[in-house]
Design an enzyme around this catalytic site. Structure first.
Site, PDB file in Angstrom:
ATOM      1  N   ASP A 340      -4.278   2.030   3.397  1.00 37.81           N
ATOM      2  CA  ASP A 340      -4.140   0.618   2.762  1.00 37.81           C
ATOM      3  C   ASP A 340      -2.838   0.468   2.191  1.00 37.81           C
ATOM      4  O   ASP A 340      -2.434   1.066   1.681  1.00 37.81           O
ATOM      5  CB  ASP A 340      -5.376   0.250   2.083  1.00 37.81           C
ATOM      6  CG  ASP A 340      -5.490  -1.046   1.505  1.00 37.81           C
ATOM      7  OD1 ASP A 340      -5.460  -1.929   2.125  1.00 37.81           O
ATOM      8  OD2 ASP A 340      -5.502  -1.181   0.232  1.00 37.81           O
ATOM      9  N   ASP A 529      -8.122   1.226  -1.820  1.00 39.50           N
ATOM     10  CA  ASP A 529      -8.672   1.074  -3.232  1.00 39.50           C
ATOM     11  C   ASP A 529      -9.706  -0.118  -3.437  1.00 39.50           C
ATOM     12  O   ASP A 529      -9.840  -0.440  -4.511  1.00 39.50           O
ATOM     13  CB  ASP A 529      -7.296   0.779  -4.214  1.00 39.50           C
ATOM     14  CG  ASP A 529      -7.044  -0.838  -3.804  1.00 39.50           C
ATOM     15  OD1 ASP A 529      -6.939  -1.138  -2.737  1.00 39.50           O
ATOM     16  OD2 ASP A 529      -6.559  -1.465  -4.792  1.00 39.50           O
ATOM     17  N   ASP A 533     -12.161  -1.877   1.800  1.00 33.86           N
ATOM     18  CA  ASP A 533     -11.677  -0.574   2.550  1.00 33.86           C
ATOM     19  C   ASP A 533     -12.868   0.385   2.556  1.00 33.86           C
ATOM     20  O   ASP A 533     -12.806   1.347   3.225  1.00 33.86           O
ATOM     21  CB  ASP A 533     -10.674   0.183   1.453  1.00 33.86           C
ATOM     22  CG  ASP A 533      -9.436  -0.570   1.341  1.00 33.86           C
ATOM     23  OD1 ASP A 533      -8.953  -0.902   2.482  1.00 33.86           O
ATOM     24  OD2 ASP A 533      -8.979  -0.238   0.391  1.00 33.86           O
TER      25      ASP A 533
END
Length: 655
Positions: A340, A529, A533
């Protein structure tokens, strides 16, 4: 996580989530470990009685009690699984224990039960932690929603919202479900849903998602999905489905035990029957039972848990939380990492990266005017601009123009700050274009009706990001970026970090879909995080959360959490796990080799029961000592030094 041993536990789920409430949060709350502790005490007491020449009946009673306590943690569930046609290490352990009892070696049977109950308890603790992953999602859903029905504002539960309802969302409130704005403008914090690092300006016709936080404007939103089918609900379903998939995965030892158990049973039965037909029945039945004890996976059962405990303990000192043996094994097999962007590759801390000014105006003046207007704002861009100046003289008559910018007076002169389009860039059009191509958000500043400058704000890469990507490549790991940010920002930051495979403008379900595609090609880890996600973390073969600034749901959903801010922990953790997995394979190989040698020696009468037991105990000492080596770690400073030397790839590991 998996049912690690394939023998210990039925899936501990109950009606209405009751199982989750009973899940242990501390090691001493795990029933298997409490049973192991009791069995261990009883075994020690039996040894003391034996060494001191105490009554044999007392020693036997203590050994029997230890056997019963230890066996209770896995024998009942083993029989339940056998009834369903499932076998594993527990099946072989049960048979070995029964064989030892038949041969009069109750102490050996008790030791087997003691060791295996520890293995079961450690795995149950790891599995229980992963089932708490979705609780943090509930915090994103507001307790109530305001709807306009027949011209009247009514406060209801989000569960009562219907498609077509008009929902009123005031400043600072969370959006209760998905919808489309029909009136009003605002800046929406959608980081929990899309990972967008900067609030998104939204107006009539724009989609809004459940869990988004409204900024300064009042919005009227037409509901397009019910609470049961909105963005967060879809995230929950994806996570649940993928965690269920992981629960069926086989562990290394269990995979080996599956063909081993029936093979040993058939061989022992054949030896007993054939030997009884052509020789002394008592002798050959006894040899068959000794062979069963020889085949008991004592070293196999304890070797992996010891390695796991040592490796996980060492990982925690590295700032890496690993949730059990399955996660550790998986981490050692990773060959692709999907990262990410916001909060993972970047610090999620927007900063001023560039200032452009017209001729005759200094950049410091542009920044001073911008800071004066932003001094009363809570917008993330405001914090970035204010952090770039030493002192601020606040502007007067400041007013926010929803979805556009700010107006006010600086030194008594009219001033504006806002996005391109609301303020025309004029002579700075090329600079604004350059800033946007570099992946930054451009803010224009106007004084006395004339544009005087532009400021670029960007969420910068972590300083160690490029080093980390290089290290992952050196390890033979392919790297990709998945982000909800726009393509320009993603491409610019990816190029700076050294990542070629970039996927931008993604929703949570898009990330999960891409990770699923990657899994079909290589063993894939997802690093993220945020709540956005969570589906991808659950879909990946291994989910890794950035713990220092990650949301609870990301940390709980993931199999591994990096607890610090330093992304260099990622390649270091992967190297550590590869080494631990190699040690596991060594121990499993030693255990299987030992069984292969002992069985024929037992069948042909070369070794009796006492010799077989002695060899098993020595083997356990060897595999435990080898497993403890997994607790050794490298200091972080050595990471860069070793970057040019790829870590060896585990033989037989999937590409």
């Amino acid at each position: 996580m998996s049912d690690a041993c394939g023998c210990g536990h039925d899936e501990p789920t109950g009606e209405n989530g009751e199982a989750e409430e009973r899940e242990p949060e501390k090691l001493w709350e795990v029933s298997e470990l409490r049973a192991a502790a009791v069995a261990g005490v009883l075994l020690v007491a039996a040894l003391i009685v034996g060494w001191t020449g105490g009554p044999r009946l007392v020693e036997l009673g203590l050994e029997t009690a230890a056997l019963l306590v230890g066996a209770y943690t896995f024998v009942p569930s083993t029989f339940k699984r056998l009834a369903k046609g499932k076998i594993g290490v527990g099946t072989l352990m049960t048979i070995a224990a029964i064989g030892a009892v038949i041969l009069g070696e109750v102490g050996e049977a008790a030791m087997l039960a003691f060791l295996f109950s520890i293995s079961e308890g450690l795995e149950e603790y790891a599995v229980a932690r992963t089932r708490r992953g979705l609780r943090a999602l509930l915090n994103l859903v507001p307790d109530r929603a305001t709807v306009l029905r027949e011209g009247t504002e009514t406060v209801i539960s989000p569960a009562e919202l219907r498609v077509g309802d008009r929902m009123l969302v005031r400043p600072g409130e969370r959006v209760a479900t998905d919808g489309v704005i029909i009136d009003g403008r605002s800046a929406l914090d959608v980081s929990a849903i899309t990972g967008e690092s900067v609030p998104v300006e939204a107006g009539p016709g724009a989609e809004v998602f459940a869990g988004s936080i409204n900024g300064t404007g009042v919005l009227t939103v037409e509901v397009t999905t019910t609470a049961e089918d909105n963005s967060l609900a879809r995230i929950v379903r994806i996570v649940e489905a993928e965690q269920a998939r992981k629960g069926d995965a086989q562990r290394l030892a269990d995979t080996i035990a599956k063909p081993l158990v029936p093979g040993i049973m058939i061989a022992a039965a054949a030896i007993a029957v054939i030997g009884a037909l052509f020789g002394d029945p008592v002798t050959w039945i006894e040899r068959a039972l000794v062979a069963l004890v020889a085949a008991s996976p004592c070293a196999l059962a304890i070797s992996v848990p010891v390695t796991v405990v040592a490796a996980i303990g060492a990982a925690s000192k590295l700032g890496v939380l690993v949730k059990g043996g399955a996660a550790l094994e998986a981490m050692g097999r990773v060959r692709e990492v999907a990262l990410d962007k916001t909060g993972t590759l970047t610090a999620n801390n927007p900063a001023v990266v560039d200032i452009a000014a017209i001729d005759g105006v200094h950049g410091d003046r542009v920044l001073a005017v911008a800071a004066a207007l932003e001094s009363r704002s809570e917008h993330p861009l405001a914090r970035a601009i204010l952090a770039a100046v030493d002192t601020v003289t606040p502007a007067t008559d400041v007013e926010a123009v929803t979805g556009a910018g700010l107006t006010g007076r600086v030194d008594g002169r009219p001033a504006r700050l806002g996005r391109p389009g609301w303020i025309e860039p004029g002579l700075l059009a090329a600079d604004v274009e350059r800033m946007q191509h570099a992946g930054a958000t451009a803010v224009l500043i106007e004084l006395d009706g004339q544009v005087i400058g532009a400021i670029a704000v960007r969420d910068e890469l972590r300083p160690e990001a490029h080093e980390v990507i290089d290290r992952l490549h050196a390890l033979g790991i392919r790297v990709s970026m998945l982000t909800g940010d726009n393509t320009r920002t993603a491409a610019a930051l990816a190029a700076e970090a050294g990542i070629e495979d970039v996927h931008a403008d993604l929703r949570p379900e898009d990330k999960a879909r891409i990770v699923a595609d990657q899994r079909s090609d290589r063993f894939t880890a997802m690093v993220g995080d945020g709540v956005n996600d969570a589906p991808a973390l659950a879909t990946a073969d291994l989910g890794i959360a950035m713990g220092a600034m990650g949301t609870d749901v990301a940390i709980e959903t993931a199999d591994v959490a990096l607890m610090g801010e330093d992304l260099r922990h990622l390649p270091r953790a992967l190297e550590h796990a590869r080494r631990a997995r190699r040690i596991m394979v060594q121990n499993v190989g030693l255990s299987l080799g030992l069984i292969t040698i002992l069985i024929p020696l037992a069948l042909f009468g070369v070794l009796g029961l006492a010799a077989v037991v002695l060899v098993h105990e020595l083997a356990e000492i060897v595999v435990i000592a080898n497993g403890v080596r997994a607790g050794r770690t490298k200091p972080l400073a050595s990471l860069t030094d070793s970057a040019a030397k790829p870590a060896p790839v585990l033989a037989g590991a999937p590409a």
